[in-house]
Design a protein around this motif. Sequence first.
Motif, PDB file in Angstrom:
ATOM      1  N   GLY A   1       2.753   6.965  -6.809  1.00 31.52           N
ATOM      2  CA  GLY A   1       1.754   7.652  -7.613  1.00 31.52           C
ATOM      3  C   GLY A   1       0.758   6.743  -8.301  1.00 31.52           C
ATOM      4  N   GLU A   2       0.777   5.444  -7.974  1.00 30.94           N
ATOM      5  CA  GLU A   2      -0.198   4.527  -8.568  1.00 30.94           C
ATOM      6  C   GLU A   2      -1.608   4.952  -8.157  1.00 30.94           C
ATOM      7  OE1 GLU A   2      -0.837  -0.289  -9.154  1.00 30.94           O
ATOM      8  OE2 GLU A   2       0.901   0.485  -8.052  1.00 30.94           O
TER       9      GLU A   2
ATOM     10  N   LEU B   1      -1.990   3.432   9.461  1.00 30.65           N
ATOM     11  CA  LEU B   1      -1.563   3.734   8.104  1.00 30.65           C
ATOM     12  C   LEU B   1      -2.251   4.989   7.583  1.00 30.65           C
ATOM     13  CD1 LEU B   1      -1.475   0.185   6.490  1.00 30.65           C
ATOM     14  CD2 LEU B   1       0.458   1.589   7.150  1.00 30.65           C
ATOM     15  N   MET B   2      -3.505   5.179   7.981  1.00 33.97           N
ATOM     16  CA  MET B   2      -4.206   6.393   7.581  1.00 33.97           C
ATOM     17  C   MET B   2      -3.491   7.626   8.131  1.00 33.97           C
ATOM     18  SD  MET B   2      -8.253   7.383   7.820  1.00 33.97           S
ATOM     19  CE  MET B   2      -8.330   7.519   9.608  1.00 33.97           C
ATOM     20  N   ASP B   3      -3.018   7.539   9.380  1.00 38.58           N
ATOM     21  CA  ASP B   3      -2.284   8.660   9.977  1.00 38.58           C
ATOM     22  C   ASP B   3      -1.091   9.052   9.104  1.00 38.58           C
ATOM     23  OD1 ASP B   3      -4.044   8.625  12.110  1.00 38.58           O
ATOM     24  OD2 ASP B   3      -2.695   7.530  13.442  1.00 38.58           O
ATOM     25  N   ILE B   4      -0.361   8.047   8.633  1.00 38.94           N
ATOM     26  CA  ILE B   4       0.824   8.297   7.812  1.00 38.94           C
ATOM     27  C   ILE B   4       0.431   8.964   6.494  1.00 38.94           C
ATOM     28  CG2 ILE B   4       2.691   7.182   6.521  1.00 38.94           C
ATOM     29  CD1 ILE B   4       2.722   5.022   8.735  1.00 38.94           C
ATOM     30  N   LEU B   5      -0.606   8.437   5.839  1.00 43.82           N
ATOM     31  CA  LEU B   5      -1.010   8.961   4.530  1.00 43.82           C
ATOM     32  C   LEU B   5      -1.668  10.329   4.642  1.00 43.82           C
ATOM     33  CD1 LEU B   5      -2.287   5.696   2.801  1.00 43.82           C
ATOM     34  CD2 LEU B   5      -0.074   6.846   2.548  1.00 43.82           C
ATOM     35  N   VAL B   6      -2.337  10.588   5.760  1.00 43.33           N
ATOM     36  CA  VAL B   6      -2.891  11.932   5.988  1.00 43.33           C
ATOM     37  C   VAL B   6      -1.752  12.934   6.111  1.00 43.33           C
ATOM     38  CG1 VAL B   6      -4.102  13.389   7.660  1.00 43.33           C
ATOM     39  CG2 VAL B   6      -5.088  11.212   6.962  1.00 43.33           C
ATOM     40  N   ASP B   7      -0.715  12.577   6.851  1.00 43.08           N
ATOM     41  CA  ASP B   7       0.450  13.460   6.990  1.00 43.08           C
ATOM     42  C   ASP B   7       1.095  13.746   5.633  1.00 43.08           C
ATOM     43  OD1 ASP B   7       0.186  13.707   9.717  1.00 43.08           O
ATOM     44  OD2 ASP B   7       1.651  12.134  10.195  1.00 43.08           O
ATOM     45  N   GLN B   8       1.027  12.770   4.740  1.00 45.16           N
ATOM     46  CA  GLN B   8       1.626  12.940   3.408  1.00 45.16           C
ATOM     47  C   GLN B   8       0.704  13.676   2.445  1.00 45.16           C
ATOM     48  OE1 GLN B   8       2.642   8.973   2.129  1.00 45.16           O
ATOM     49  NE2 GLN B   8       4.302   8.743   3.613  1.00 45.16           N
TER      50      GLN B   8
ATOM     51  N   ILE C   1     -10.256   3.267  -4.296  1.00 48.06           N
ATOM     52  CA  ILE C   1     -10.512   2.861  -2.905  1.00 48.06           C
ATOM     53  C   ILE C   1      -9.296   2.081  -2.419  1.00 48.06           C
ATOM     54  CG2 ILE C   1     -11.798   1.205  -1.471  1.00 48.06           C
ATOM     55  CD1 ILE C   1     -13.462   3.559  -1.784  1.00 48.06           C
ATOM     56  N   ILE C   2      -8.835   2.422  -1.216  1.00 49.05           N
ATOM     57  CA  ILE C   2      -7.794   1.626  -0.583  1.00 49.05           C
ATOM     58  C   ILE C   2      -8.262   1.207   0.805  1.00 49.05           C
ATOM     59  CG2 ILE C   2      -5.842   2.570  -1.861  1.00 49.05           C
ATOM     60  CD1 ILE C   2      -5.289   4.431   0.494  1.00 49.05           C
ATOM     61  N   TYR C   3      -7.933  -0.010   1.171  1.00 53.55           N
ATOM     62  CA  TYR C   3      -8.223  -0.539   2.506  1.00 53.55           C
ATOM     63  C   TYR C   3      -7.006  -0.259   3.378  1.00 53.55           C
ATOM     64  CZ  TYR C   3      -8.904  -4.069   6.177  1.00 53.55           C
ATOM     65  OH  TYR C   3      -9.036  -4.713   7.391  1.00 53.55           O
ATOM     66  N   LEU C   4      -7.231   0.222   4.594  1.00 52.91           N
ATOM     67  CA  LEU C   4      -6.111   0.512   5.486  1.00 52.91           C
ATOM     68  C   LEU C   4      -6.590   0.582   6.925  1.00 52.91           C
ATOM     69  CD1 LEU C   4      -5.163   4.301   4.962  1.00 52.91           C
ATOM     70  CD2 LEU C   4      -7.417   3.340   4.624  1.00 52.91           C
ATOM     71  N   THR C   5      -5.653   0.558   7.843  1.00 55.19           N
ATOM     72  CA  THR C   5      -5.976   0.702   9.259  1.00 55.19           C
ATOM     73  C   THR C   5      -5.625   2.119   9.702  1.00 55.19           C
ATOM     74  OG1 THR C   5      -3.827  -0.299   9.743  1.00 55.19           O
ATOM     75  CG2 THR C   5      -5.772  -1.725   9.892  1.00 55.19           C
ATOM     76  N   LYS C   6      -6.065   2.472  10.907  1.00 58.48           N
ATOM     77  CA  LYS C   6      -5.919   3.852  11.378  1.00 58.48           C
ATOM     78  C   LYS C   6      -4.460   4.303  11.393  1.00 58.48           C
ATOM     79  CE  LYS C   6      -7.159   7.668  13.723  1.00 58.48           C
ATOM     80  NZ  LYS C   6      -5.881   8.177  14.221  1.00 58.48           N
TER      81      LYS C   6
ATOM     82  N   LEU D   1       0.825  -1.203   0.000  1.00 56.25           N
ATOM     83  CA  LEU D   1       0.000   0.000   0.000  1.00 56.25           C
ATOM     84  C   LEU D   1       0.862   1.258   0.000  1.00 56.25           C
ATOM     85  CD1 LEU D   1      -2.636   1.622   0.379  1.00 56.25           C
ATOM     86  CD2 LEU D   1      -2.437   1.191   2.832  1.00 56.25           C
ATOM     87  N   LEU D   2       1.796   1.340   0.939  1.00 53.56           N
ATOM     88  CA  LEU D   2       2.613   2.547   1.069  1.00 53.56           C
ATOM     89  C   LEU D   2       3.475   2.762  -0.171  1.00 53.56           C
ATOM     90  CD1 LEU D   2       3.668   2.206   4.814  1.00 53.56           C
ATOM     91  CD2 LEU D   2       1.961   3.773   3.853  1.00 53.56           C
ATOM     92  N   THR D   3       4.027   1.681  -0.712  1.00 56.82           N
ATOM     93  CA  THR D   3       4.856   1.796  -1.913  1.00 56.82           C
ATOM     94  C   THR D   3       4.029   2.265  -3.107  1.00 56.82           C
ATOM     95  OG1 THR D   3       6.326   0.040  -1.130  1.00 56.82           O
ATOM     96  CG2 THR D   3       6.382   0.549  -3.482  1.00 56.82           C
TER      97      THR D   3
END
Length: 473
Positions: A98-99, A110-117, A103-108, A91-93
């Motif tokens: 840029g893929e 991982l969401m924290d990391i992607l929100v920061d990004q 919809i992506i499945y994730l846990t909280k 997921l992170l890769t």
Amino acid sequence: MHFKNKYIVTFILVFSLFILGACNSSTEEDAEANASDNKETTEEGGTIKILSNVVGGKDADEQELFVKELEEKLGMKVDMEKPPSDYDQKLLTSISSGEKYDIIYLTKDLMDILVDQGALMQLNDQIDSSETLSDEAVIPQSEWEQITYDDGAIYGVFNKSEGGTMPIVRQDWLDKLGLDQPTTLDEFYDVLKAITEEDPDGNGKTDTYGLSTAGLYDIQPFMSAAGVKYKYVVDEEGNRTIPYATEDAIPVYEWLNKLHEEGILDPNFATNDTGKMREMFLTDRVGMVTYWDAWVGLFNNIRQEEDPNTEFQAKGITGAEGPNGFMLRRGDPSLFAIPVNAENPEGALKFLEFWHSEEGNILGTLGIEGHDFTVDNGNYELTETGKEHGMDHGVVIPNNSNFENPIGLLPGVEEAREVVMTNNSTLENSTADWPDAEKIVTNYAFKAIMGDLSVEEAVSSMNEELKAANLID
């Protein structure tokens, strides 16, 4: 006369082939027409691209059926990837490269990391304008609060109602040995020692262990006795501590070390994965594990499918009471999010609304009609395949309080879920630093439990190394 009959037979054969060909042509034309209709339907709705873990079919063949079912329900083409392993890394890769997914499945965490990004779309407006997602009977406000950020932003929609982890005990063995459910560390010790030494499986051998875990997953029900919580605790000034690395945790490490020294704790606990731990429980080799509430039902279901007359009974219990009462772990929310580069966000929203409808709840739990279950005059029945799959295709209990599983929950799940929801079960606080911190915590915790270091020395070294790496304050 002979030749006349021959010509008649020949005529009948030719005529039959003509009719058959016409029928086949008609059938092929109908099939092409249906395929064209389906193509038009999916083209009208476009394509939705999903990256998923857990949600979907149980194997490659069923995954195809699952995707077809989604396409039929959504009226769009579904491209659904379900990596077989290393999902979080995939997921992170994928997102960092840029893929594009809708919809992506994730846990909280991982969401924290992607929100920061800045990688996820804020969904407040879509949720507020959705009759389904804004319905508190479908997703209660208390649930939204778990994933609402300090600025009020929401970036994900729930996959299901999460339970938590707890001790799961062989209640039939407790009954056989005349033991009550334990609620303190001393009582847990007595129960686990009896299971180890008093032959609860009745095979005439001392070959059972009281407790097995998969590493430190999940000793929180025992750390509850000391009032400490796994992962990070951050105070009002922003200072980070890891309670498992403090002196408060020492009595519990000493207790676990005692279990290890006396052969009550499975000696392979440090190298077990959850599959090995589950197998031990299911094959009468251990009397207690620490695992998810949903697995209470799955354990019972598996054994009852093997032998309807089995005495096996798994039961979820509270853990050890401490200064803060019972402290169990609530599961990190599993979520669906829409990346900012999604090409079909409208289709993604349609999927989210479907997933929280009754039809979506059925697909996420029971699975695929005709494959996992059948319906006859409103009566639902699991197929043999459905029984094997345990009514879990990514969801055990939906968020939707209006939904009632038409077959009912697996035995013991409802009671176990009640234990989680009524006994101070909270989320663990994880940050981007946690993977590095976890290695240090695990290393010294194992040394303490297995006696490679004194408990005091292990905790002190753990704390010092975390501070030196700037992982705690």
